[in-house]
Design a protein around this motif. Sequence first.
Motif, PDB file in Angstrom:
ATOM      1  N   LEU A 107      30.209  40.369  40.411  1.00 45.70           N
ATOM      2  CA  LEU A 107      29.239  40.464  41.501  1.00 45.70           C
ATOM      3  C   LEU A 107      28.716  39.081  41.883  1.00 45.70           C
ATOM      4  O   LEU A 107      28.521  38.777  43.073  1.00 45.70           O
ATOM      5  N   THR A 108      28.487  38.242  40.877  1.00 43.40           N
ATOM      6  CA  THR A 108      28.032  36.875  41.154  1.00 43.40           C
ATOM      7  C   THR A 108      29.097  36.105  41.928  1.00 43.40           C
ATOM      8  O   THR A 108      28.792  35.412  42.909  1.00 43.40           O
ATOM      9  N   ARG A 109      30.332  36.262  41.504  1.00 41.02           N
ATOM     10  CA  ARG A 109      31.425  35.570  42.204  1.00 41.02           C
ATOM     11  C   ARG A 109      31.560  36.075  43.635  1.00 41.02           C
ATOM     12  O   ARG A 109      31.756  35.283  44.569  1.00 41.02           O
ATOM     13  N   ALA A 110      31.458  37.388  43.822  1.00 42.48           N
ATOM     14  CA  ALA A 110      31.561  37.939  45.172  1.00 42.48           C
ATOM     15  C   ALA A 110      30.426  37.448  46.055  1.00 42.48           C
ATOM     16  O   ALA A 110      30.612  37.206  47.249  1.00 42.48           O
ATOM     17  N   GLY A 111      29.245  37.278  45.468  1.00 42.14           N
ATOM     18  CA  GLY A 111      28.101  36.822  46.238  1.00 42.14           C
ATOM     19  C   GLY A 111      28.179  35.381  46.682  1.00 42.14           C
ATOM     20  O   GLY A 111      27.418  34.949  47.552  1.00 42.14           O
ATOM     21  N   ARG A 112      29.106  34.616  46.104  1.00 39.59           N
ATOM     22  CA  ARG A 112      29.254  33.210  46.458  1.00 39.59           C
ATOM     23  C   ARG A 112      30.305  32.993  47.552  1.00 39.59           C
ATOM     24  O   ARG A 112      30.497  31.874  48.002  1.00 39.59           O
ATOM     25  N   ALA A 153      38.112  43.852  44.724  1.00 42.80           N
ATOM     26  CA  ALA A 153      39.475  43.331  44.857  1.00 42.80           C
ATOM     27  C   ALA A 153      40.149  43.807  46.133  1.00 42.80           C
ATOM     28  O   ALA A 153      41.229  43.299  46.490  1.00 42.80           O
ATOM     29  N   LEU A 154      39.551  44.750  46.840  1.00 39.83           N
ATOM     30  CA  LEU A 154      40.210  45.379  47.984  1.00 39.83           C
ATOM     31  C   LEU A 154      40.615  44.379  49.059  1.00 39.83           C
ATOM     32  O   LEU A 154      41.736  44.418  49.563  1.00 39.83           O
ATOM     33  N   ALA A 155      39.714  43.488  49.435  1.00 33.18           N
ATOM     34  CA  ALA A 155      39.972  42.599  50.573  1.00 33.18           C
ATOM     35  C   ALA A 155      41.150  41.662  50.326  1.00 33.18           C
ATOM     36  O   ALA A 155      41.937  41.391  51.244  1.00 33.18           O
ATOM     37  N   ARG A 156      41.312  41.181  49.093  1.00 34.20           N
ATOM     38  CA  ARG A 156      42.333  40.168  48.819  1.00 34.20           C
ATOM     39  C   ARG A 156      43.539  40.706  48.053  1.00 34.20           C
ATOM     40  O   ARG A 156      44.648  40.204  48.211  1.00 34.20           O
ATOM     41  N   ARG A 157      43.319  41.718  47.224  1.00 32.06           N
ATOM     42  CA  ARG A 157      44.417  42.248  46.402  1.00 32.06           C
ATOM     43  C   ARG A 157      44.376  43.781  46.423  1.00 32.06           C
ATOM     44  O   ARG A 157      43.899  44.415  45.478  1.00 32.06           O
ATOM     45  N   PRO A 158      44.882  44.406  47.481  1.00 33.46           N
ATOM     46  CA  PRO A 158      44.822  45.868  47.599  1.00 33.46           C
ATOM     47  C   PRO A 158      45.493  46.605  46.438  1.00 33.46           C
ATOM     48  O   PRO A 158      44.999  47.646  46.004  1.00 33.46           O
ATOM     49  N   SER A 187      46.815  48.331  54.477  1.00 28.69           N
ATOM     50  CA  SER A 187      45.951  48.177  53.309  1.00 28.69           C
ATOM     51  C   SER A 187      45.777  49.495  52.572  1.00 28.69           C
ATOM     52  O   SER A 187      45.903  49.558  51.342  1.00 28.69           O
ATOM     53  N   THR A 188      45.501  50.567  53.312  1.00 26.72           N
ATOM     54  CA  THR A 188      45.323  51.875  52.679  1.00 26.72           C
ATOM     55  C   THR A 188      46.606  52.329  51.994  1.00 26.72           C
ATOM     56  O   THR A 188      46.577  52.867  50.881  1.00 26.72           O
ATOM     57  N   ARG A 189      47.736  52.124  52.653  1.00 22.39           N
ATOM     58  CA  ARG A 189      49.008  52.539  52.043  1.00 22.39           C
ATOM     59  C   ARG A 189      49.269  51.801  50.741  1.00 22.39           C
ATOM     60  O   ARG A 189      49.713  52.393  49.741  1.00 22.39           O
ATOM     61  N   GLU A 190      48.982  50.503  50.715  1.00 24.33           N
ATOM     62  CA  GLU A 190      49.187  49.723  49.496  1.00 24.33           C
ATOM     63  C   GLU A 190      48.247  50.179  48.381  1.00 24.33           C
ATOM     64  O   GLU A 190      48.666  50.307  47.219  1.00 24.33           O
ATOM     65  N   VAL A 191      46.989  50.411  48.748  1.00 25.01           N
ATOM     66  CA  VAL A 191      45.997  50.826  47.745  1.00 25.01           C
ATOM     67  C   VAL A 191      46.378  52.160  47.126  1.00 25.01           C
ATOM     68  O   VAL A 191      46.410  52.315  45.891  1.00 25.01           O
ATOM     69  N   THR A 291      33.682  44.513  56.791  1.00 28.32           N
ATOM     70  CA  THR A 291      33.992  44.219  55.388  1.00 28.32           C
ATOM     71  C   THR A 291      33.153  45.076  54.443  1.00 28.32           C
ATOM     72  O   THR A 291      33.541  45.297  53.294  1.00 28.32           O
ATOM     73  N   ALA A 292      32.007  45.563  54.926  1.00 31.57           N
ATOM     74  CA  ALA A 292      31.118  46.367  54.090  1.00 31.57           C
ATOM     75  C   ALA A 292      31.468  47.852  54.104  1.00 31.57           C
ATOM     76  O   ALA A 292      31.012  48.604  53.231  1.00 31.57           O
ATOM     77  N   THR A 293      32.257  48.299  55.080  1.00 29.05           N
ATOM     78  CA  THR A 293      32.517  49.736  55.228  1.00 29.05           C
ATOM     79  C   THR A 293      33.118  50.376  53.975  1.00 29.05           C
ATOM     80  O   THR A 293      32.663  51.447  53.555  1.00 29.05           O
TER      81      THR A 293
END
Length: 422
Positions: A107-112, A153-158, A187-191, A291-293
């Motif tokens: 969470l700290t890393r994501a916040g940066r 991890a969704l945005a960068r590594r689905p 993205s959805t298909r990969e996830v 990005t928040a959805t």
Amino acid sequence: MSAFRNRRPLALAAAWLATRALMLWLLAHDRLAPLGRGGVSREVRQLYFHWYGVLSQGTFPVGDRLWQYPPGAGPVLLAPGLLPGLTYFTAFVACTLAADAVIAAVLTRAGRRPGSSARGAWLWVLGLPLLLHIPLARYDVQVTALAVVSLLALARRPRVCGAFAAAGALVKVWPALALIGTPRGRSTREVWASAVVTAAALLAVLAAFFSGPFDFLRQQSGRGVQIESLGGTVLGFARHAGWPGTARYQYGAMEFVGPYTGAVAACSLALTVAAFALVLLWRVRARRWTTATPYDAALTAVLLFTVTSRVISPQYMVWLLGLCAVCLTARHTTQRPVAVLILAAAAVSSVVYPGMYGDVVRSTWTGCLLMLVRNGLLAAGAGVSFVRLWRSGLPAAATRRTVPAGRDRRTRTAAAGLRTRQ
């Protein structure tokens, strides 16, 4: 400003160390009456340790009415045995703290990241202690860690997102709901492809090394209405109106037994189905994604699942705090008011259990009112969460049409004045 941002992780680390030291102190003194008379730690010391012995023999607790968890829970309960020189209880708490630290770190890393916020990390670090020492003596922190890592991890590594969600779903089902808001398209298909492959592979491994991995389904289907659920709150007040039911320990929780409990349980299941139908309708109708959805949708789905469930154990609040924290890492989240309601509900939950659990079991007026407040906050949070998620998915033109005419005129006037000044 850059110096302040560099100090922020140190401040978070210091806050985490201080609050977790307090939680450990509470756990070490949980035999005190206000802290549960040993009931909080007893689940790890006795029940989890018993299951550890069974799992060590290569079998799941077949026929055990208290075993109601998917097969992925087995490796989690076996993990403390990998730490040498510690008792099972001490090793379990160490594993829980490690998972807690992972959540705070990611969470700290994501916040940066650019366009992100540190509010999520702060909510997790300062919000979890509202549940006192309960999170350290349950394995919900480990499950929440899998869900949090999956979402971030969704945005960068689905594919990583799907793998962690699948692993979490095999431990406790709810992390699968973290995928409800993945963006349409590739993205959805990969996830989902990654989630299906990971789940199949893990199930195959567990089925190869353990017997009876699916016995939990039979035990789960027999659960009734827990006294802390929304339906349990209704039955608690009904006792004051002459309902003859009582509370009894069964299936690992205090549940109401008596007339109409089956009907209340059926209503809870129907509400759960209706809630998920609404979430699926949102996904079909939504046209705007930020990005928040995905974060907001995950919180909405899990919150609806929690509120309509036949069981709302205190540790369920760990899930909601973790998902609120993920939402607050995104500056465009719609769920900030929901996070406030969840924090309030967590604070009340620690009063309910372990503080005044006897009143809840006996359905005294104090116990009933406490449950009404806690579950009322959760229900309000679920309603606000879904409405804000729904509105965020509407096209921009539709969103403008929902603004009252007077406010819309004022907005246009202010914009015109701004253009004039420019």
